[in-house]
Design a protein around this motif. Structure first.
Motif, PDB file in Angstrom:
ATOM      1  N   PHE A 158       0.805  -1.226   0.000  1.00  0.00           N
ATOM      2  CA  PHE A 158       0.000   0.000   0.000  1.00  0.00           C
ATOM      3  C   PHE A 158       0.835   1.271   0.000  1.00  0.00           C
ATOM      4  O   PHE A 158       0.426   2.279  -0.584  1.00  0.00           O
ATOM      5  CB  PHE A 158      -0.946   0.009   1.209  1.00  0.00           C
ATOM      6  CG  PHE A 158      -2.208  -0.762   0.984  1.00  0.00           C
ATOM      7  CD1 PHE A 158      -3.235  -0.246   0.216  1.00  0.00           C
ATOM      8  CD2 PHE A 158      -2.367  -2.026   1.521  1.00  0.00           C
ATOM      9  CE1 PHE A 158      -4.401  -0.964  -0.007  1.00  0.00           C
ATOM     10  CE2 PHE A 158      -3.535  -2.753   1.311  1.00  0.00           C
ATOM     11  CZ  PHE A 158      -4.553  -2.226   0.539  1.00  0.00           C
ATOM     12  N   CYS A 159       1.993   1.237   0.655  1.00  0.00           N
ATOM     13  CA  CYS A 159       2.811   2.452   0.757  1.00  0.00           C
ATOM     14  C   CYS A 159       4.150   2.305   0.048  1.00  0.00           C
ATOM     15  O   CYS A 159       5.146   2.917   0.431  1.00  0.00           O
ATOM     16  CB  CYS A 159       3.024   2.806   2.222  1.00  0.00           C
ATOM     17  SG  CYS A 159       1.491   3.163   3.095  1.00  0.00           S
ATOM     18  N   GLY A 160       4.178   1.505  -1.015  1.00  0.00           N
ATOM     19  CA  GLY A 160       5.424   1.272  -1.744  1.00  0.00           C
ATOM     20  C   GLY A 160       6.144   0.070  -1.177  1.00  0.00           C
ATOM     21  O   GLY A 160       6.043  -1.041  -1.699  1.00  0.00           O
ATOM     22  N   ASP A 161       6.884   0.261  -0.081  1.00  0.00           N
ATOM     23  CA  ASP A 161       7.512  -0.844   0.633  1.00  0.00           C
ATOM     24  C   ASP A 161       6.550  -1.367   1.702  1.00  0.00           C
ATOM     25  O   ASP A 161       5.608  -0.685   2.103  1.00  0.00           O
ATOM     26  CB  ASP A 161       8.817  -0.379   1.284  1.00  0.00           C
ATOM     27  CG  ASP A 161       9.873  -0.004   0.258  1.00  0.00           C
ATOM     28  OD1 ASP A 161       9.926  -0.644  -0.816  1.00  0.00           O
ATOM     29  OD2 ASP A 161      10.640   0.951   0.531  1.00  0.00           O
ATOM     30  N   PHE A 162       6.812  -2.564   2.173  1.00  0.00           N
ATOM     31  CA  PHE A 162       5.992  -3.154   3.236  1.00  0.00           C
ATOM     32  C   PHE A 162       5.974  -2.233   4.446  1.00  0.00           C
ATOM     33  O   PHE A 162       7.017  -1.711   4.867  1.00  0.00           O
ATOM     34  CB  PHE A 162       6.549  -4.525   3.614  1.00  0.00           C
ATOM     35  CG  PHE A 162       5.741  -5.247   4.639  1.00  0.00           C
ATOM     36  CD1 PHE A 162       4.578  -5.906   4.293  1.00  0.00           C
ATOM     37  CD2 PHE A 162       6.142  -5.260   5.968  1.00  0.00           C
ATOM     38  CE1 PHE A 162       3.820  -6.571   5.245  1.00  0.00           C
ATOM     39  CE2 PHE A 162       5.402  -5.926   6.932  1.00  0.00           C
ATOM     40  CZ  PHE A 162       4.243  -6.580   6.567  1.00  0.00           C
ATOM     41  N   SER A 163       4.795  -2.038   5.038  1.00  0.00           N
ATOM     42  CA  SER A 163       4.655  -1.061   6.113  1.00  0.00           C
ATOM     43  C   SER A 163       3.566  -1.483   7.091  1.00  0.00           C
ATOM     44  O   SER A 163       2.883  -2.496   6.901  1.00  0.00           O
ATOM     45  CB  SER A 163       4.311   0.317   5.531  1.00  0.00           C
ATOM     46  OG  SER A 163       2.968   0.319   5.053  1.00  0.00           O
ATOM     47  N   VAL A 164       3.374  -0.626   8.110  1.00  0.00           N
ATOM     48  CA  VAL A 164       2.311  -0.878   9.083  1.00  0.00           C
ATOM     49  C   VAL A 164       0.935  -0.857   8.427  1.00  0.00           C
ATOM     50  O   VAL A 164      -0.002  -1.504   8.928  1.00  0.00           O
ATOM     51  CB  VAL A 164       2.362   0.125  10.251  1.00  0.00           C
ATOM     52  CG1 VAL A 164       3.660  -0.010  11.030  1.00  0.00           C
ATOM     53  CG2 VAL A 164       2.145   1.559   9.784  1.00  0.00           C
ATOM     54  N   ALA A 165       0.797  -0.126   7.317  1.00  0.00           N
ATOM     55  CA  ALA A 165      -0.483  -0.131   6.602  1.00  0.00           C
ATOM     56  C   ALA A 165      -0.814  -1.534   6.113  1.00  0.00           C
ATOM     57  O   ALA A 165      -1.963  -1.981   6.187  1.00  0.00           O
ATOM     58  CB  ALA A 165      -0.443   0.848   5.428  1.00  0.00           C
ATOM     59  N   ASP A 166       0.179  -2.238   5.615  1.00  0.00           N
ATOM     60  CA  ASP A 166      -0.036  -3.611   5.146  1.00  0.00           C
ATOM     61  C   ASP A 166      -0.337  -4.545   6.309  1.00  0.00           C
ATOM     62  O   ASP A 166      -1.182  -5.437   6.197  1.00  0.00           O
ATOM     63  CB  ASP A 166       1.197  -4.104   4.387  1.00  0.00           C
ATOM     64  CG  ASP A 166       1.493  -3.250   3.170  1.00  0.00           C
ATOM     65  OD1 ASP A 166       0.702  -3.276   2.212  1.00  0.00           O
ATOM     66  OD2 ASP A 166       2.513  -2.546   3.190  1.00  0.00           O
ATOM     67  N   ILE A 167       0.339  -4.338   7.436  1.00  0.00           N
ATOM     68  CA  ILE A 167       0.082  -5.188   8.596  1.00  0.00           C
ATOM     69  C   ILE A 167      -1.363  -5.016   9.061  1.00  0.00           C
ATOM     70  O   ILE A 167      -2.102  -5.992   9.255  1.00  0.00           O
ATOM     71  CB  ILE A 167       1.048  -4.863   9.751  1.00  0.00           C
ATOM     72  CG1 ILE A 167       2.491  -5.164   9.343  1.00  0.00           C
ATOM     73  CG2 ILE A 167       0.675  -5.662  11.008  1.00  0.00           C
ATOM     74  CD1 ILE A 167       3.527  -4.717  10.367  1.00  0.00           C
ATOM     75  N   GLY A 168      -1.781  -3.764   9.236  1.00  0.00           N
ATOM     76  CA  GLY A 168      -3.130  -3.515   9.706  1.00  0.00           C
ATOM     77  C   GLY A 168      -4.189  -4.017   8.747  1.00  0.00           C
ATOM     78  O   GLY A 168      -5.171  -4.660   9.151  1.00  0.00           O
ATOM     79  N   MET A 169      -3.996  -3.753   7.454  1.00  0.00           N
ATOM     80  CA  MET A 169      -5.007  -4.156   6.483  1.00  0.00           C
ATOM     81  C   MET A 169      -5.026  -5.675   6.305  1.00  0.00           C
ATOM     82  O   MET A 169      -6.103  -6.278   6.140  1.00  0.00           O
ATOM     83  CB  MET A 169      -4.754  -3.461   5.145  1.00  0.00           C
ATOM     84  CG  MET A 169      -5.987  -3.244   4.313  1.00  0.00           C
ATOM     85  SD  MET A 169      -7.227  -2.151   5.105  1.00  0.00           S
ATOM     86  CE  MET A 169      -6.492  -0.538   4.845  1.00  0.00           C
TER      87      MET A 169
END
Length: 225
Positions: A158-169
């Motif tokens: 979601f934010c280019g590289d793996f991030s907390v956005a991906d973890i939450g979603m």
């Protein structure tokens, strides 16, 4: 580092994924949980640390923290490598908004599916009402899927590289599927993203442990095909 977690705590599992992504060693204490009584009795250390009496609670030296988002931000400040937020301010803000959306927007209709973890209501009218609300929730979730598909816009994450956005979603979508919610058959980019995140060892371990906990704690789900 000590983490108070729960076998079926979506928010605790988010923190576990972040800790493993950052290769941080931690001791985990699983608090008592049952479908009949929920998180009872409340763990005294959790009650002392969090006025809401909820997991996750992270203890790192002199720091005692609760709320998965606050813990994410602490971990990024204290252990910045590898990063789980973008560096640029605008991209970082977008990432935070997506993680918030996972918890507070996309997850809202998912709550109406939690009745599926319980035996059928003995009152046919109440059961019919729960099922009707579940159908409404599924329609809302399908709309959320379409929005998430657009947010990906060809990105791997979601934010280019793996991030907390991906973890939450990821955890929110996992909960949808766990509760027999809509599939992503009509959202190929979202489905590919979900598989990509799920293949990461940190997420795969969380998903496997949740499935194992459901086999023990959620017979209603296990009996639903």
């Amino acid at each position: 580092m000590l983490l108070y977690s729960g076998p079926l705590s979506l928010f605790s599992r988010k923190v576990e994924i972040a800790l493993r992504e950052k290769s941080l060693a931690f001791e985990r204490v699983m608090v008592p949980f049952s479908q009949a009584k929920g998180y009872a009795p409340k763990h005294p250390a959790v009650m002392a640390a969090n006025p809401k009496g909820q997991v996750p609670v992270l203890v790192d030296g002199d720091a005692t923290l609760f709320d998965s988002t606050v813990i994410f931000e602490y971990l990024e400040d204290a252990y910045p490598t590898p990063p789980l937020y973008p560096r640029a301010a605008a991209a970082r803000a977008r990432c935070r908004l997506l993680e918030l959306a996972a918890d507070e927007i996309v997850f809202v209709p998912v709550r109406r599916l939690t009745y599926r973890t319980e035996p059928p209501d003995p009152d046919p009218q109440r059961q019919a009402q729960r099922e009707a609300e579940g159908q409404q929730a599924e329609a809302a979730i399908r709309e959320q899927y379409a929005g998430l598909e657009a947010q990906l816009q060809g990105r791997h994450y979601f934010c280019g590289d793996f991030s907390v956005a991906d973890i939450g979603m990821f955890m929110t979508v996992l909960w949808i599927l766990r509760l027999r919610g809509p599939s992503m058959d009509k959202n190929s980019a979202l489905a590919a993203w979900y598989a990509r995140v799920g293949a990461r060892p940190s997420a795969a371990q969380a998903a496997a442990e949740i499935a194992a906990a459901d086999r023990e704690l959620s017979p209603a789900l296990a009996g639903d095909g």
